[in-house]
Design a protein around this motif. Structure first.
Motif, PDB file in Angstrom:
ATOM      1  N   UNK A   1      -5.075   1.174  11.459  1.00  0.00           N
ATOM      2  CA  UNK A   1      -6.209   0.423  10.734  1.00  0.00           C
ATOM      3  C   UNK A   1      -6.060   0.422   9.399  1.00  0.00           C
ATOM      4  N   UNK A   2      -5.452   1.481   8.820  1.00  0.00           N
ATOM      5  CA  UNK A   2      -4.998   1.421   7.340  1.00  0.00           C
ATOM      6  C   UNK A   2      -3.970   0.586   6.896  1.00  0.00           C
ATOM      7  N   UNK A   3      -2.939   0.814   7.779  1.00  0.00           N
ATOM      8  CA  UNK A   3      -1.505   0.141   7.574  1.00  0.00           C
ATOM      9  C   UNK A   3      -1.779  -1.486   7.661  1.00  0.00           C
ATOM     10  N   UNK A   4      -2.370  -2.025   8.648  1.00  0.00           N
ATOM     11  CA  UNK A   4      -2.709  -3.285   8.835  1.00  0.00           C
ATOM     12  C   UNK A   4      -3.507  -3.878   7.631  1.00  0.00           C
ATOM     13  N   UNK A   5      -4.634  -3.091   7.271  1.00  0.00           N
ATOM     14  CA  UNK A   5      -5.322  -3.619   5.994  1.00  0.00           C
ATOM     15  C   UNK A   5      -4.410  -3.850   4.964  1.00  0.00           C
ATOM     16  N   UNK A   6      -3.687  -2.936   4.689  1.00  0.00           N
ATOM     17  CA  UNK A   6      -2.693  -2.984   3.562  1.00  0.00           C
ATOM     18  C   UNK A   6      -1.756  -4.129   3.500  1.00  0.00           C
ATOM     19  N   UNK A   7      -1.319  -4.131   4.929  1.00  0.00           N
ATOM     20  CA  UNK A   7      -0.028  -5.182   5.216  1.00  0.00           C
ATOM     21  C   UNK A   7      -0.691  -6.525   4.633  1.00  0.00           C
TER      22      UNK A   7
ATOM     23  N   UNK B   1       4.997  -3.073  10.695  1.00  0.00           N
ATOM     24  CA  UNK B   1       4.807  -3.448   9.149  1.00  0.00           C
ATOM     25  C   UNK B   1       5.776  -4.314   8.871  1.00  0.00           C
ATOM     26  N   UNK B   2       5.076  -5.533   7.960  1.00  0.00           N
ATOM     27  CA  UNK B   2       5.827  -6.489   7.492  1.00  0.00           C
ATOM     28  C   UNK B   2       6.491  -6.145   6.004  1.00  0.00           C
ATOM     29  N   UNK B   3       5.690  -5.399   5.201  1.00  0.00           N
ATOM     30  CA  UNK B   3       6.146  -4.923   3.951  1.00  0.00           C
ATOM     31  C   UNK B   3       6.967  -3.624   3.890  1.00  0.00           C
ATOM     32  N   UNK B   4       7.598  -3.604   2.788  1.00  0.00           N
ATOM     33  CA  UNK B   4       8.357  -2.266   2.803  1.00  0.00           C
ATOM     34  C   UNK B   4       7.705  -1.228   2.879  1.00  0.00           C
TER      35      UNK B   4
ATOM     36  N   UNK C   1     -15.563   6.701   8.031  1.00  0.00           N
ATOM     37  CA  UNK C   1     -15.280   5.198   8.150  1.00  0.00           C
ATOM     38  C   UNK C   1     -15.542   4.393   7.147  1.00  0.00           C
ATOM     39  N   UNK C   2     -16.932   4.626   6.504  1.00  0.00           N
ATOM     40  CA  UNK C   2     -17.520   3.746   5.651  1.00  0.00           C
ATOM     41  C   UNK C   2     -16.822   4.208   4.180  1.00  0.00           C
ATOM     42  N   UNK C   3     -16.308   5.356   4.099  1.00  0.00           N
ATOM     43  CA  UNK C   3     -15.592   5.948   2.881  1.00  0.00           C
ATOM     44  C   UNK C   3     -14.137   5.136   2.840  1.00  0.00           C
ATOM     45  N   UNK C   4     -13.511   5.158   4.071  1.00  0.00           N
ATOM     46  CA  UNK C   4     -12.420   4.424   4.168  1.00  0.00           C
ATOM     47  C   UNK C   4     -12.405   2.964   3.560  1.00  0.00           C
ATOM     48  N   UNK C   5     -13.244   2.511   4.250  1.00  0.00           N
ATOM     49  CA  UNK C   5     -13.465   1.022   4.132  1.00  0.00           C
ATOM     50  C   UNK C   5     -13.736   0.719   2.515  1.00  0.00           C
ATOM     51  N   UNK C   6     -14.486   1.795   2.107  1.00  0.00           N
ATOM     52  CA  UNK C   6     -14.551   1.433   0.565  1.00  0.00           C
ATOM     53  C   UNK C   6     -13.568   1.619  -0.164  1.00  0.00           C
TER      54      UNK C   6
ATOM     55  N   UNK D   1       1.500  -1.103  -5.339  1.00  0.00           N
ATOM     56  CA  UNK D   1       2.218   0.079  -4.429  1.00  0.00           C
ATOM     57  C   UNK D   1       0.919   0.882  -3.887  1.00  0.00           C
ATOM     58  N   UNK D   2       0.867   1.277  -2.567  1.00  0.00           N
ATOM     59  CA  UNK D   2      -0.271   2.083  -2.401  1.00  0.00           C
ATOM     60  C   UNK D   2       0.558   3.315  -1.497  1.00  0.00           C
ATOM     61  N   UNK D   3       0.347   4.464  -2.069  1.00  0.00           N
ATOM     62  CA  UNK D   3       0.730   5.811  -1.478  1.00  0.00           C
ATOM     63  C   UNK D   3      -0.184   6.384  -0.787  1.00  0.00           C
ATOM     64  N   UNK D   4       0.088   6.480   0.477  1.00  0.00           N
ATOM     65  CA  UNK D   4      -0.617   7.442   1.418  1.00  0.00           C
ATOM     66  C   UNK D   4      -0.181   9.130   1.438  1.00  0.00           C
TER      67      UNK D   4
END
Ligand SMILES: *Cc1c(COP(=O)(O)O)cnc(C)c1O
Ligand code: SF4
Length: 328
Positions: A129-135, A168-171, A93-98, A111-114
């Motif tokens: 959790x990830x997609x909301x943060x990026x959105x 998601x609201x983004x493309x 979790x802390x690595x992801x948050x960083x 552009x972010x590529x998972x």
């Protein structure tokens, strides 16, 4: 490298037909993997040198990779990340948050590529959790997910996961890794693609040029036709990266170029870009004539989109060594 198989693929691989054979070639352990050539590398795309924080590979100014996990539901024997995939697990979790904080701080990134690993095997809650943060990041315009799941374990694309994508609201672009038309023959895979489309994403296809799997005109044409029929635009055909123990899958650049040339008459909708990832981390370079100039038989001058990162690439793997990969 770990061996893992989904029930879906185990069932298909057991079939005594062409599809079974093609799938076994891609996923079954082969003793030839133990033969490591001296031009092969643990990190053939140089991810490590472009990783500012764990889980991020930032090579181009306007886009970057976020690798939330190194786990897949199946392990392709030619995987270019085979030294880490199946071993390093999931970001803490802390690595992801960083990693997310890094993206938030880089406003030039659009552009972010998972990628990974396969991001679609994350639990819906983790993916959300990830997609909301990026959105929520105003500078991010496009979110892309690289996945093999629709053709490796299609039943995992359940409603809860698709709900996350549709919110998601983004493309959102999903790039599906598919190497042979037989991977799209099964109704369950077709349904998975249809469900992804319904959740509002755009589908692209990427493939690796692999010996005995798809290194002939008929196989490539059938693959691209199958993709387009299922509303997947072929995006990239990758030249195989030189990961350790993968030489039995290699096809020469000369052969790959000849195949692309002889398929030039096909509709533009069908044709992907044939690209190579240079071992110095200069990124992907199209292997078409203007960017990859053959200066001597089997020796290519590759023009990188990144300044000062041009490269010499030697096709003749029979007697090449690491020292052949000299920087231009
Ligand atoms: C492949 C890759 C991308 C995506 O490149 P495109 O040409 O846009 O598909 C982005 N970042 C890194 C580090 C990559 O390796
Ligand atoms: S799905 Fe991709 S990351 Fe996973 S093993 Fe296959 S090539 Fe590697």
């Amino acid at each position: 490298m770990k061996v893992a198989l989904s029930d879906y693929l185990s069932e298909r691989m057991a079939q005594d037909n062409e599809a079974g054979r093609i799938l076994r070639l891609q996923y079954s352990y082969d003793v030839r993997e133990t033969k490591v050539r001296d031009d092969e590398m643990d990190d053939p795309t140089h991810d490590e040198t472009h990783s500012p924080v764990r889980g991020i590979v930032h090579r181009y100014a306007d886009r970057l990779l976020l690798l939330p996990l190194y786990v897949c539901s199946v392990y392709c024997r030619f995987c270019f990340r085979r030294a880490v995939v199946g071993r390093s697990g999931i970001l803490k979790q802390d690595e992801l948050d960083k990693a997310l904080a890094y993206i938030a701080g880089r406003t030039e990134v659009r552009e972010v590529i998972l990628s990974g690993g396969d991001p679609l095997i994350l639990a819906p809650r983790q993916l959300a959790y990830i997609l909301d943060a990026l959105d929520k990041m105003t500078h991010i315009e496009i979110i892309r997910i690289h996945s093999r799941l629709p053709v490796s374990d299609p039943m995992r694309l359940e409603d809860a996961l698709l709900d996350v994508l549709s919110k998601l609201s983004k493309a959102l672009y999903v790039v599906i890794h598919i190497n042979h038309s037989c991977e799209l023959e099964d109704e369950r895979a077709q349904e998975a693609c249809a469900r992804l489309l319904k959740s509002g994403c755009v589908l692209l296809g990427q493939s690796v040029l692999l010996r005995d799997v798809n290194d002939n005109e008929k196989a490539l044409e059938q693959l691209w036709r199958a993709m387009v029929r299922h509303r997947i635009k072929p995006y990239y055909l990758h030249h195989l990266d030189r990961a350790r123990g993968t030489s039995h899958f290699r096809v020469s650049v000369a052969r790959g170029r000849a195949l692309m040339n002889s398929l030039r008459h096909l509709s533009g909708l069908l044709r992907p870009d044939y690209v190579i990832e240079t071992p110095n981390g200069a990124g992907k370079i199209p292997l078409t004539n203007s960017w990859a100039h053959e200066i001597a038989k089997g020796c290519y001058h590759l023009r990188s989109s990144i300044a000062g990162q041009d490269f010499f690439y030697f096709d003749e793997f029979s007697n090449s060594s690491k020292s052949d990969f000299k920087k231009f």
